[in-house]
Design an enzyme around this catalytic site. Structure first.
Site, PDB file in Angstrom:
ATOM      1  N   GLY A   1      19.106  38.860 -14.521  1.00  0.00           N
ATOM      2  CA  GLY A   1      20.221  38.418 -13.700  1.00  0.00           C
ATOM      3  C   GLY A   1      19.764  37.499 -12.586  1.00  0.00           C
ATOM      4  O   GLY A   1      20.382  36.462 -12.321  1.00  0.00           O
ATOM      5  N   TYR A   2      18.668  37.856 -11.947  1.00  0.00           N
ATOM      6  CA  TYR A   2      18.127  37.036 -10.867  1.00  0.00           C
ATOM      7  C   TYR A   2      17.701  35.674 -11.398  1.00  0.00           C
ATOM      8  O   TYR A   2      18.022  34.628 -10.803  1.00  0.00           O
ATOM      9  CB  TYR A   2      16.941  37.751 -10.222  1.00  0.00           C
ATOM     10  CG  TYR A   2      16.375  37.041  -9.016  1.00  0.00           C
ATOM     11  CD1 TYR A   2      16.961  37.188  -7.761  1.00  0.00           C
ATOM     12  CD2 TYR A   2      15.251  36.227  -9.132  1.00  0.00           C
ATOM     13  CE1 TYR A   2      16.441  36.540  -6.646  1.00  0.00           C
ATOM     14  CE2 TYR A   2      14.731  35.569  -8.025  1.00  0.00           C
ATOM     15  CZ  TYR A   2      15.323  35.733  -6.794  1.00  0.00           C
ATOM     16  OH  TYR A   2      14.811  35.086  -5.694  1.00  0.00           O
ATOM     17  N   ALA A   3      16.994  35.662 -12.525  1.00  0.00           N
ATOM     18  CA  ALA A   3      16.549  34.399 -13.113  1.00  0.00           C
ATOM     19  C   ALA A   3      17.734  33.523 -13.495  1.00  0.00           C
ATOM     20  O   ALA A   3      17.740  32.309 -13.257  1.00  0.00           O
ATOM     21  CB  ALA A   3      15.665  34.664 -14.331  1.00  0.00           C
TER      22      ALA A   3
END
Length: 256
Positions: free
Chosen positions: A160-162
């Site tokens: 999700g962060y990426a």
């Protein structure tokens, strides 16, 4: 204009999201040191601005504190309505607030994915859209997003962060394409491995920490102070011809 004057932010007002601590705090203090007054907003921001507010005021600048949960769209919209009523002119926007959730992709919960995308992508877009519209009417403004090394790379156990930071890189370019000719600069800073709350788990993992340090040419973890110079540059007249750029602050990681 003398070179020193290019970096002078006296008389400017800067909105900085996620400035309670870490990189965001360093960015807010840098802008205040360069002469700007600060509007600070975080999910846990104290009414008086806490430590960040105290440090900004000690520099002789004003600090205006707001609290908003960026995972909730109504809260973002309510904040924007209030801050734009309170401040008809905002010269600098630092879209820094963010979060991270760690879990392997095959086991990554929907709730974590939704939370990260809401805070890291949806909220920054809505804030940039609102404040950017205000800047277009003014005919000037500087917007700086906080991107990441994962704007360029995939990372491990942080899908999700990426995804959110990859999207931020494209959003910066999309906004710059539309707004560069109308006096608004849109750029981003991409932190490397910085000693903040978000990297606590990595720094506590001795094997992973050592492998990270071995790749960083500078040989150390970064600190929030490493963002002061780049932030003031992108927020100042010195960067008037800089548009759609993602400036890495990574100790040389991306060049390795």
């Amino acid at each position: 204009m003398a070179v020193a004057a290019w970096f002078d932010l006296s008389g400017k007002t800067a909105l900085v999201t996620g400035c309670n601590r870490g990189i965001g705090q360093g960015m807010a203090l840098a802008l205040a040191e360069a002469g700007a007054d600060i509007i600070g907003v975080s999910a846990s921001m104290a009414a008086d601005g806490g430590d960040t507010g105290a440090q900004v005021r000690a520099l002789g600048r004003q600090f205006h504190a707001y609290q908003a949960d960026f995972s909730q769209r109504p809260a973002v919209d309510a904040f924007l309505t209030k801050v734009q009523q309170d401040f008809p002119r905002i010269d600098i926007l630092i879209n820094n607030a963010g979060t991270i959730r760690r879990a392997p992709a095959a086991e990554h919960p929907d709730a974590d994915w939704d939370n990260v995308l809401a805070i890291n992508l949806d909220a920054p877009f809505r804030i940039a859209r609102a404040i950017g519209s205000q800047m277009l009417q003014q005919g000037s403004g500087k917007i700086i997003f906080t991107a990441s090394l994962l704007t360029f790379q995939g990372g491990i156990n942080v899908p999700g962060y990426a995804a959110s930071k990859g999207a931020i890189g494209s959003l910066v370019k999309a906004l710059a394409n539309e707004w560069a000719g109308r006096g608004v600069n849109v750029n981003a800073l991409a932190p490397g491995y910085i000693a903040t709350d978000n990297t606590e788990a990595l720094r506590q993992d001795a094997e992973r920490s050592q492998s990270i340090l071995a790749r960083i040419p500078a040989g150390r973890w970064g600190t929030p102070d490493d963002f002061k110079g780049p932030t003031v540059f992108l927020a100042s007249a010195a960067a008037d011809y800089v548009h759609g750029t993602i400036l890495t602050v990574d100790g040389g990681w991306m060049g390795r």
